[in-house]
Design a protein around this motif. Structure first.
Motif, short mmCIF file in Angstrom:
data_model
loop_
_atom_site.label_atom_id
_atom_site.label_comp_id
_atom_site.label_asym_id
_atom_site.label_seq_id
_atom_site.Cartn_x
_atom_site.Cartn_y
_atom_site.Cartn_z
N THR A 33 0.81 -1.22 0.00
CA THR A 33 0.00 0.00 0.00
C THR A 33 0.85 1.27 0.00
O THR A 33 0.32 2.36 -0.20
CB THR A 33 -0.94 0.04 1.22
N GLY A 34 2.14 1.12 0.23
CA GLY A 34 3.01 2.29 0.29
C GLY A 34 3.02 2.96 1.64
O GLY A 34 3.62 4.02 1.81
N ASP A 35 2.37 2.35 2.64
CA ASP A 35 2.38 2.91 3.99
C ASP A 35 3.73 2.73 4.67
O ASP A 35 4.01 3.39 5.67
CB ASP A 35 1.30 2.26 4.85
N LEU A 36 4.56 1.83 4.13
CA LEU A 36 5.87 1.55 4.69
C LEU A 36 6.85 1.37 3.54
O LEU A 36 6.54 0.65 2.58
CB LEU A 36 5.80 0.27 5.54
N GLU A 37 7.99 2.04 3.62
CA GLU A 37 9.01 1.91 2.57
C GLU A 37 9.63 0.51 2.62
O GLU A 37 9.89 -0.02 3.69
CB GLU A 37 10.11 2.96 2.77
N ILE A 38 9.86 -0.03 1.45
CA ILE A 38 10.47 -1.36 1.35
C ILE A 38 11.98 -1.20 1.45
O ILE A 38 12.58 -0.45 0.67
CB ILE A 38 10.11 -2.05 0.03
N PRO A 39 12.63 -1.92 2.37
CA PRO A 39 14.08 -1.84 2.47
C PRO A 39 14.75 -2.38 1.19
O PRO A 39 14.22 -3.28 0.53
CB PRO A 39 14.41 -2.74 3.66
N ILE A 40 15.88 -1.81 0.84
CA ILE A 40 16.59 -2.21 -0.37
C ILE A 40 16.86 -3.71 -0.41
O ILE A 40 16.63 -4.34 -1.46
CB ILE A 40 17.87 -1.38 -0.57
N PRO A 41 17.31 -4.36 0.67
CA PRO A 41 17.52 -5.81 0.59
C PRO A 41 16.24 -6.57 0.23
O PRO A 41 16.30 -7.57 -0.50
CB PRO A 41 18.02 -6.19 1.99
N SER A 42 15.10 -6.09 0.68
CA SER A 42 13.83 -6.73 0.33
C SER A 42 13.49 -6.50 -1.14
O SER A 42 12.98 -7.40 -1.82
CB SER A 42 12.70 -6.21 1.21
N LEU A 43 13.79 -5.31 -1.65
CA LEU A 43 13.58 -5.05 -3.08
C LEU A 43 14.45 -5.97 -3.93
O LEU A 43 14.01 -6.49 -4.95
CB LEU A 43 13.87 -3.59 -3.41
N ILE A 44 15.68 -6.18 -3.50
CA ILE A 44 16.58 -7.07 -4.22
C ILE A 44 16.02 -8.49 -4.22
O ILE A 44 15.99 -9.16 -5.26
CB ILE A 44 18.00 -7.04 -3.61
#
Length: 74
Positions: A35-46
């Protein structure tokens, strides 16, 4: 904000709980990523980009090109 991670999850018939386990977070946390209520950490994006064979740029809507970038030569 991160509609593409939702779309990719739904396209692969996965639940939020299943993807949350992949990322080692709670289902609630993962839901907040979608929902975009919390930024996704870069390691999770990877992790997500690797799992879905795409790029982080695609996940965060910087490109419409879905293919992953070629692997770096080691």
């Amino acid at each position: 904000m991160y509609y593409r991670i939702r779309d990719l999850r739904e396209d692969t018939d996965l639940s939020q709980e299943q993807v949350a386990k992949l990322l080692n977070v709670s289902q609630t946390t993962y839901s907040r990523y979608e929902t975009g209520d919390l930024e996704i950490p870069i390691p999770s994006l990877i992790t997500l980009a690797t799992f879905y064979s795409t790029s982080i740029d695609y996940l965060v809507d910087l490109t419409d090109y879905k293919q992953a970038y070629p692997n770096k030569k080691k």
